[in-house]
Design a protein around this motif. Structure first.
Motif, PDB file in Angstrom:
ATOM      1  N   ASP A 181      -4.039  -3.578  -3.798  1.00  0.00           N
ATOM      2  CA  ASP A 181      -4.258  -2.169  -3.533  1.00  0.00           C
ATOM      3  C   ASP A 181      -4.878  -1.468  -4.742  1.00  0.00           C
ATOM      4  O   ASP A 181      -4.956  -0.249  -4.770  1.00  0.00           O
ATOM      5  N   ASN A 211       0.808  -1.198   0.000  1.00  0.00           N
ATOM      6  CA  ASN A 211       0.000   0.000   0.000  1.00  0.00           C
ATOM      7  C   ASN A 211       0.850   1.260   0.000  1.00  0.00           C
ATOM      8  O   ASN A 211       0.335   2.357  -0.142  1.00  0.00           O
ATOM      9  N   CYS A 232      -6.909   0.923   2.322  1.00  0.00           N
ATOM     10  CA  CYS A 232      -5.462   0.954   2.127  1.00  0.00           C
ATOM     11  C   CYS A 232      -4.798   1.533   3.365  1.00  0.00           C
ATOM     12  O   CYS A 232      -4.234   2.631   3.348  1.00  0.00           O
ATOM     13  N   CYS A 280      -8.111  -1.318  -3.186  1.00  0.00           N
ATOM     14  CA  CYS A 280      -7.949  -1.805  -1.816  1.00  0.00           C
ATOM     15  C   CYS A 280      -9.041  -2.801  -1.441  1.00  0.00           C
ATOM     16  O   CYS A 280      -9.974  -2.503  -0.706  1.00  0.00           O
TER      17      CYS A 280
END
Length: 491
Positions: free
Chosen positions: A345, A54, A364, A348
């Motif tokens: 991600d 992330n 995230c 997310c």
């Protein structure tokens, strides 16, 4: 690679991202216990993988072109030998054959295992003495070496694979009592991903050293450009074929446009079997030309290989999720298809790849983790976590139609099918592992929580056995031992 200047956070991500991060490994000594039985009546989050993923930013460096599938340059065949009959499973110490991958001395036994089912779930932990040391757990991130894996043979015995301290992957047979029998075989490899078995033997998924070439990179630093391989072995542990499932060749190195290779970043994978073909689903590096240089992205890749060691192009795909971690795969015999989930991600979420379909929406925040994937009574269950809260989501295609909160706090849940109507949810709790039995239709808890006297590993998996039990390989009391933790069958 170019280093991103902003993090992904909660913003919508593009399909391709770039990343460069330094990595340090930590080897831990893990303590354990001896054989134990337990009956059931009626850790702090490790965010290594998710946090790193992330932290990457959308780069928009262009679309990756579809590359050619694996070239099979590593393919090999060997004549089968008649399996040796195991006269006894009480072996003081097993030896290893290391001279060549086509050699073998693994014993096999034709008799089926018989494990008694009980009304309540019982657990058993067995110490296995190894002839070669196993790698430590490290920091357990998705960038670290996976130390061990187990596979259920159709007769109820097991194949145990472990990553040695000498850049070799060892493969041994476990008898019905979960003790090592015969002489394990050694294969050259730098990382173990998974092992699966069938009536004729099985398949290892391992990483080998590859070459990066010259590039040049558009910026940043590089890490190794390795290759992922399916290693087919027969019932005596002998090499049958070796098929690369990345796509590096003598003329295509890691820094060439269109390359798919394995690097230090998210690369772990899993195997599934449809009765004829094996599928490998794993994280991969993706090389994309950007002017006079190349960028390195990350996603996942799924390759299906038939019984002859050839890639089945119509059933495979070049890339799915990006960024991707915790790549999970299962085979659905009713619908005759491989089913996959990833944590990503890209928006997310827990998703199905190729094309993207959201299973469960996440955030995230560096804590999104995808656990295992199993068949439900209708559809599929996936265990996942966010913010140290475990959830179970049931889906068919797309968004989950049911989500259950089992009341478990963990960053790394595991899930496995357990008998006809149940499944096992497990998670680490200090130096031990906790287990819940769940209804495979509703996700409801059955009976009390069990405690296994073994340390959990964030990325290792329990495996299902036809007798209704499930087993998990854990660190032993020393680096020369592994523990097999088994939840015995329930009636």
């Amino acid at each position: 690679m170019r280093t991103p200047s902003t993090t992904g956070g909660g913003r919508k991500a593009t399909s391709w991202r770039l990343w460069t991060v330094s990595l340090s490994a930590v080897v831990l000594a893990v303590a354990g216990t001896s054989v134990a039985l337990q009956s059931a009546s009626g850790q702090p989050a490790d965010t290594t993988a998710a946090t790193s993923s992330n932290a990457a930013a959308a780069d928009g460096a262009g679309s990756a072109t579809s590359a050619a599938s694996a070239d099979g340059a590593g393919s090999a065949t060997a004549k089968s030998e008649k399996p040796a009959t195991a006269t006894s499973e009480k072996v003081k110490e097993a030896k290893v054959v290391e001279s060549t991958e086509s050699s073998t001395t693994v014993s096999t036994a034709a008799a089926k295992c018989s494990r008694t089912a009980s009304k309540t779930a019982k657990t058993k932990v067995t110490n296995v003495k190894l002839p070669k040391k196993v790698r430590g757990y490290g920091s357990e991130g998705d960038t670290e070496v996976l130390p061990m894996a187990v596979a259920a043979a159709p007769n109820g015995q097991s194949w145990l694979a472990w990553m040695g301290t000498d850049e070799k992957v060892y493969l041994g047979k476990l008898g019905c009592n979960d003790k090592l029998v015969g002489k394990p075989t050694a294969f050259t490899g730098i990382d173990l991903q998974d092992v699966a078995a069938d009536a004729k033997g099985g398949v290892l998924l391992i990483t080998k050293k590859g070459q990066c070439g010259t590039g040049p990179l558009c910026g940043g630093t590089s890490s190794p450009c390795n290759t992922m391989h399916m290693i087919r072995f027969d019932n005596s542990g002998k090499l049958v074929w070796d098929q690369q499932v990345t796509n590096l060749t003598s003329s295509r190195k890691g820094y060439d446009d269109g390359a798919r290779f394995v690097w230090w970043y998210q690369h772990h994978g899993r195997l599934a079997y449809d009765g004829k073909n094996y599928a490998a689903y794993f994280g991969t590096a993706i090389t994309v030309k950007n002017g006079n240089c190349v960028d390195i992205h990350q996603g996942d890749r799924m390759q299906v290989v038939n019984s002859k060691g050839n890639i089945v192009k119509g059933k495979s795909f070049d890339f799915g999720c990006s960024h991707a971690w915790t790549s999970r795969i299962a085979y659905d015999p009713a619908k005759k298809k491989f089913v996959m989930t990833c944590a990503t991600d890209n928006e997310c979420r827990i998703a199905q790849p190729n094309p993207y379909r959201t299973v469960a929406a996440g955030k995230c925040d560096g804590t999104l983790f995808g656990g295992d994937l199993v068949l439900a009574k209708s559809g599929y269950w996936t265990a996942w976590s966010q913010g140290n809260a475990v959830k179970l989501s049931r889906f068919t295609t797309g968004s989950a139609n049911k989500t259950v909160a089992p009341g478990v706090s963990s960053q790394h849940p595991h899930l496995v099918k357990y008998g006809k109507n149940r499944m096992v949810l497990s998670w680490g709790s200090g130096a031990k592992t906790k287990v819940k039995i769940l209804n495979r239709s509703t996700g409801a808890t059955i009976g009390s929580t069990l405690t296994l006297g073994v340390k959990d590993h964030d990325y290792a998996a329990f495996k299902e056995y036809k007798d209704g039990s499930v087993a998990y390989p854990a660190a032993g009391s020393t680096s020369s031992q592994i523990k097999i933790a088994r939840v015995m069958p329930m009636s």
